[in-house]
Each structure stands twice: as structure tokens, then as C-alpha cells.
Design a protein around this motif. Structure first.
Motif, mmCIF file in Angstrom:
data_model
loop_
_atom_site.group_PDB
_atom_site.id
_atom_site.type_symbol
_atom_site.label_atom_id
_atom_site.label_comp_id
_atom_site.label_asym_id
_atom_site.label_seq_id
_atom_site.Cartn_x
_atom_site.Cartn_y
_atom_site.Cartn_z
ATOM 1 N N UNK A 229 0.802 -1.217 0.000
ATOM 2 C CA UNK A 229 0.000 0.000 0.000
ATOM 3 C C UNK A 229 0.841 1.276 0.000
ATOM 4 N N UNK A 230 2.113 1.186 0.329
ATOM 5 C CA UNK A 230 2.989 2.354 0.299
ATOM 6 C C UNK A 230 3.909 2.357 -0.909
ATOM 7 N N UNK A 231 3.778 1.384 -1.773
ATOM 8 C CA UNK A 231 4.654 1.287 -2.945
ATOM 9 C C UNK A 231 4.494 2.516 -3.838
ATOM 10 N N UNK A 232 5.588 3.228 -4.048
ATOM 11 C CA UNK A 232 5.563 4.419 -4.890
ATOM 12 C C UNK A 232 5.087 5.675 -4.194
ATOM 13 N N UNK A 233 4.578 5.572 -2.965
ATOM 14 C CA UNK A 233 4.092 6.745 -2.232
ATOM 15 C C UNK A 233 5.272 7.547 -1.666
ATOM 16 N N UNK A 234 5.091 8.856 -1.556
ATOM 17 C CA UNK A 234 6.125 9.725 -1.008
ATOM 18 C C UNK A 234 5.859 9.972 0.471
ATOM 19 N N UNK A 235 6.795 9.571 1.319
ATOM 20 C CA UNK A 235 6.687 9.767 2.763
ATOM 21 C C UNK A 235 7.800 10.698 3.219
ATOM 22 N N UNK A 236 7.447 11.689 4.009
ATOM 23 C CA UNK A 236 8.407 12.638 4.554
ATOM 24 C C UNK A 236 8.743 12.226 5.982
ATOM 25 N N UNK A 237 10.017 11.984 6.243
ATOM 26 C CA UNK A 237 10.491 11.677 7.595
ATOM 27 C C UNK A 237 11.169 12.917 8.148
ATOM 28 N N UNK A 238 10.551 13.550 9.108
ATOM 29 C CA UNK A 238 11.132 14.742 9.723
ATOM 30 C C UNK A 238 11.891 14.305 10.975
ATOM 31 N N UNK A 239 13.182 14.617 11.032
ATOM 32 C CA UNK A 239 14.028 14.110 12.096
ATOM 33 C C UNK A 239 14.413 12.665 11.831
ATOM 34 N N UNK A 240 14.631 12.347 10.577
ATOM 35 C CA UNK A 240 14.856 10.956 10.191
ATOM 36 C C UNK A 240 16.283 10.476 10.251
ATOM 37 N N UNK A 241 17.193 11.247 10.864
ATOM 38 C CA UNK A 241 18.605 10.850 10.870
ATOM 39 C C UNK A 241 19.004 10.051 12.102
ATOM 40 N N UNK A 242 18.114 9.935 13.063
ATOM 41 C CA UNK A 242 18.454 9.271 14.307
ATOM 42 C C UNK A 242 18.262 7.766 14.278
ATOM 43 N N UNK A 243 18.410 7.148 15.444
ATOM 44 C CA UNK A 243 18.317 5.691 15.597
ATOM 45 C C UNK A 243 16.970 5.168 15.116
ATOM 46 N N UNK A 244 15.888 5.698 15.654
ATOM 47 C CA UNK A 244 14.560 5.231 15.256
ATOM 48 C C UNK A 244 14.276 5.589 13.805
ATOM 49 N N UNK A 245 14.660 6.788 13.397
ATOM 50 C CA UNK A 245 14.418 7.224 12.025
ATOM 51 C C UNK A 245 15.043 6.299 11.003
ATOM 52 N N UNK A 246 16.255 5.822 11.286
ATOM 53 C CA UNK A 246 16.933 4.922 10.350
ATOM 54 C C UNK A 246 16.159 3.620 10.181
ATOM 55 N N UNK A 247 15.599 3.104 11.270
ATOM 56 C CA UNK A 247 14.849 1.847 11.190
ATOM 57 C C UNK A 247 13.483 2.052 10.529
ATOM 58 N N UNK A 248 12.851 3.198 10.785
ATOM 59 C CA UNK A 248 11.614 3.515 10.089
ATOM 60 C C UNK A 248 11.874 3.629 8.592
ATOM 61 N N UNK A 249 12.964 4.292 8.225
ATOM 62 C CA UNK A 249 13.320 4.440 6.814
ATOM 63 C C UNK A 249 13.523 3.077 6.162
ATOM 64 N N UNK A 250 14.209 2.196 6.841
ATOM 65 C CA UNK A 250 14.452 0.860 6.288
ATOM 66 C C UNK A 250 13.147 0.124 6.039
ATOM 67 N N UNK A 251 12.212 0.216 6.981
ATOM 68 C CA UNK A 251 10.918 -0.445 6.801
ATOM 69 C C UNK A 251 10.164 0.137 5.609
ATOM 70 N N UNK A 252 10.130 1.453 5.514
ATOM 71 C CA UNK A 252 9.380 2.097 4.438
ATOM 72 C C UNK A 252 10.006 1.841 3.073
ATOM 73 N N UNK A 253 11.334 1.874 3.005
ATOM 74 C CA UNK A 253 12.004 1.593 1.740
ATOM 75 C C UNK A 253 11.731 0.163 1.282
#
Length: 318
Positions: free
Chosen positions: A7-31
Motif C-alpha cells: 500500500x505504500x509502494x511508490x508513495x512519497x513519505x516525509x520523515x522529519x528528524x529521520x537521521x536518528x536511531x529510530x528514524x533509520x529503522x523507520x526508513x528501512x521499513x518504508x524503503x
């Protein structure tokens, strides 16, 4: 309940404050779900390690300060979802946790963004005398006022192989024969960072179901600080002496040393620890379609590098 990974394939998600520990793992899941990411932070270089996880054109880095409201329309332009991960224990917390998230939520609503996820904190309390807990709670209300269908997620202490929590205690236990334990009876319900990241992805993928609601993200086990230290020591095959400090002594140490760089606890962190960090009993991570995994599933493997002689310090079975 399960949420489709597509359902998120091709969708644009903005991660604000995405450089930290949690942000990196959220990014990995979304990618991994095929989402396109716009990672927004004050120092993008800290997030460049995420490049290796993305396909060509799947990730974008933007330097911006959330407190600068003039940049918010450009940050959320064209986005399908927004995740606000910004959090801090020091600084202007009323701006970081309340006013800036509210402005971001307003900009997202005005831009027609379909899903907004606000990362709060387990145990936040608008009546707390700890600024972190108070402003996190006020931030929830401010975001919900601007974006009524926002999903509020309240993570417990996050653990992972690359965290700064378990590894802090692991490093101390591996080096010191004697270790004081602050708040030995304080109860924690730590959650695996990848499980929390999956919950974020599921909330973004299905705002019709999860929007407008608040969820506690906590693991399956409640343990005390004393038990946590004992488990880490056992996984390292070590037997240090633990001194469980009375609350009065712990509070005095935090007050006297908390302002120093590298101090174990500030006064505010001590107050939060003493209060405990467990789920409230409301909707939790399972309601978001995630079956949380316990720390015990990972701890023995992660502690190998902290053992005497590392992995060569254990006898192999024959």
C-alpha cells in the motif's frame, strides 16, 4: 489484523528528524515497502548511511529546521504521508515538541497529505513537572488539533543491536567489576525498534483504520532495571557486583552530576525512570498488526562481542 506491504509502494513519505536511531529503522521499513522517502533533518550527512538501503531515486535528503515555519510547505509538497520523529531532552522543548509539530501538521493538512504520524513517548503527561513528558503530551494535543486524523504513537524505550540504551549498560558491565544500578525496581517495557518501525509503516499505509487514534508501542515483557542489568551480565557470561541504589541516593547523584557531559542520568531522566515506562492498557502495538518480539530473543547473540575474548570466549558444543 494485517496491513498490505504494497500500500505504500511508490508513495512519497516525509520523515522529519529521520537521521536518528529510530528514524533509520523507520526508513528501512518504508524503503522495503517501496515507498519514496524525503528525509528532513538539520544535518543530512547523519542520514547518508540510508543511501545503501534505497534504489536509485528512492530517497531524497533535505536540510531544514522544523522550527522555521517558512520551509514547511516545501517539505510536505507532494507528500502522501508525514512522520514527525523529532524529540529531545534538552533545548527549547516547547518549540521542538509542541509549536513546531503543530505547524508541520497544519502544513501537511493544507497540502492534502493523507496520513500523519506523530511520534510521542510512552508515559507522556501534560501535568508532569518533567518538561520532556509535559511537552510530548502537549504536542499530541497540538498536532491532533491541526490534523484530526493524525496517528499518535507512544514508543517505550527502543532496543536494537545499534541502540544507545542496551549498549550503554553492556559497555559498562563489560568493563567494570562493580556497577551501581539506578532505580532497580523501576519497571520498563522495552520494544524492539524494528517492531516499532513496522507499526509506523502500518499506520501510514492505512490511515482510514489507524488515523485519529493513539497507540502505545511496548514490548511483550515488563522487566525492572535490576533485572535488565542481570540479563545483560548473564548474556555476557559475566558476574559483576551490582549495587542497587536507594531512590534518595540515585536522585542526589542525578542532581549533582546530570549536567555533566556523559553523565548516566539527568534529574529529568531520573524522574522519568523512577515513574516507570510501561503501557497504559489502551490500544497497543498488536492493534497495529505487529506481534512484538522480546529482548530475550536477541540478547545472547548481541552480547557476544562484549564477552571476554568475544565469540572465541565461548566453548563450542561437540
Amino acid at each position: 489484523m494485517t496491513t498490505s506491504q504494497n500500500e505504500l509502494n511508490g508513495k512519497l513519505v516525509v520523515l522529519v528528524g529521520g537521521s536518528g536511531f529510530f528514524g533509520a529503522h523507520v526508513a528501512q521499513d518504508l524503503l522495503s515497502r517501496g515507498a519514496r522517502l524525503r528525509v528532513v533533518c538539520r544535518t543530512p550527512k547523519k542520514a547518508y548511511r540510508l543511501k545503501a538501503l534505497a534504489n536509485l531515486g528512492q530517497i531524497q535528503f533535505v536540510r531544514a529546521d522544523l522550527a522555521d515555519r517558512s520551509v514547511l510547505p516545501a517539505i510536505v509538497a507532494g507528500a502522501d504521508g508525514v512522520v514527525n520523529l523529532v524529540g529531545a531532552f534538552k533545548g527549547d522543548l516547547d518549540t521542538l515538541h509542541v509549536r513546531a509539530p503543530a505547524a508541520l501538521a497544519r502544513a501537511a493538512r493544507e497540502a492534502g497529505v493523507g496520513a500523519f504520524v506523530q511520534i510521542s513517548a510512552l508515559g507522556c503527561d501534560a501535568e508532569s513537572d518533567v518538561d520532556y513528558a509535559r511537552t510530548k503530551a502537549e504536542g499530541e494535543a497540538a498536532v491532533r488539533a491541526e490534523f484530526p486524523q493524525a496517528t499518535i504513537l507512544r514508543p517505550s524505550i527502543l532496543f536494537g543491536q545499534d541502540d544507545a540504551f542496551i549498549n550503554m549498560f553492556a559497555g559498562l558491565i563489560s568493563r567494570l567489576p562493580f556497577l551501581p544500578v539506578f532505580g532497580p525496581e523501576a519497571k520498563l517495557q522495552p520494544v524492539f525498534v524494528d517492531d516499532a518501525a513496522e507499526a509506523v509503516g502500518n499506520a501510514l499505509a492505512n490511515p482510514a483504520v489507524f488515523g485519529g487514534k493513539t497507540y502505545d508501542l511496548a514490548g511483550p515483557d515488563v522487566i525492572t532495571m535490576g533485572e535488565l542489568n542481570q540479563r545483560i551480565a548473564a548474556a555476557q557470561h559475566r558476574k559483576p557486583l551490582f549495587a542497587e541504589l536507594p531512590d534518595a541516593v540515585s536522585g542526589l547523584i542525578a542532581a549533582a552530576t546530570g549536567w555533566l557531559p556523559g553523565a548516566p542520568l539527568s534529574t529529568d531522566q531520573w524522574k522519568l525512570l523512577k515513574a516507570g515506562n510501561v503501557a497504559s492498557g489502551g490500544p497497543g502495538i498488536k492493534a497495529l498488526g505487529v506481534d512484538p518480539r522480546p529482548l530475550s530473543l536477541f540478547l545472547d547473540r548481541w552480547m557476544v562481542s562484549y564477552r571476554k575474548h568475544g565469540r572465541f570466549g565461548s566453548k563450542a558444543s561437540v
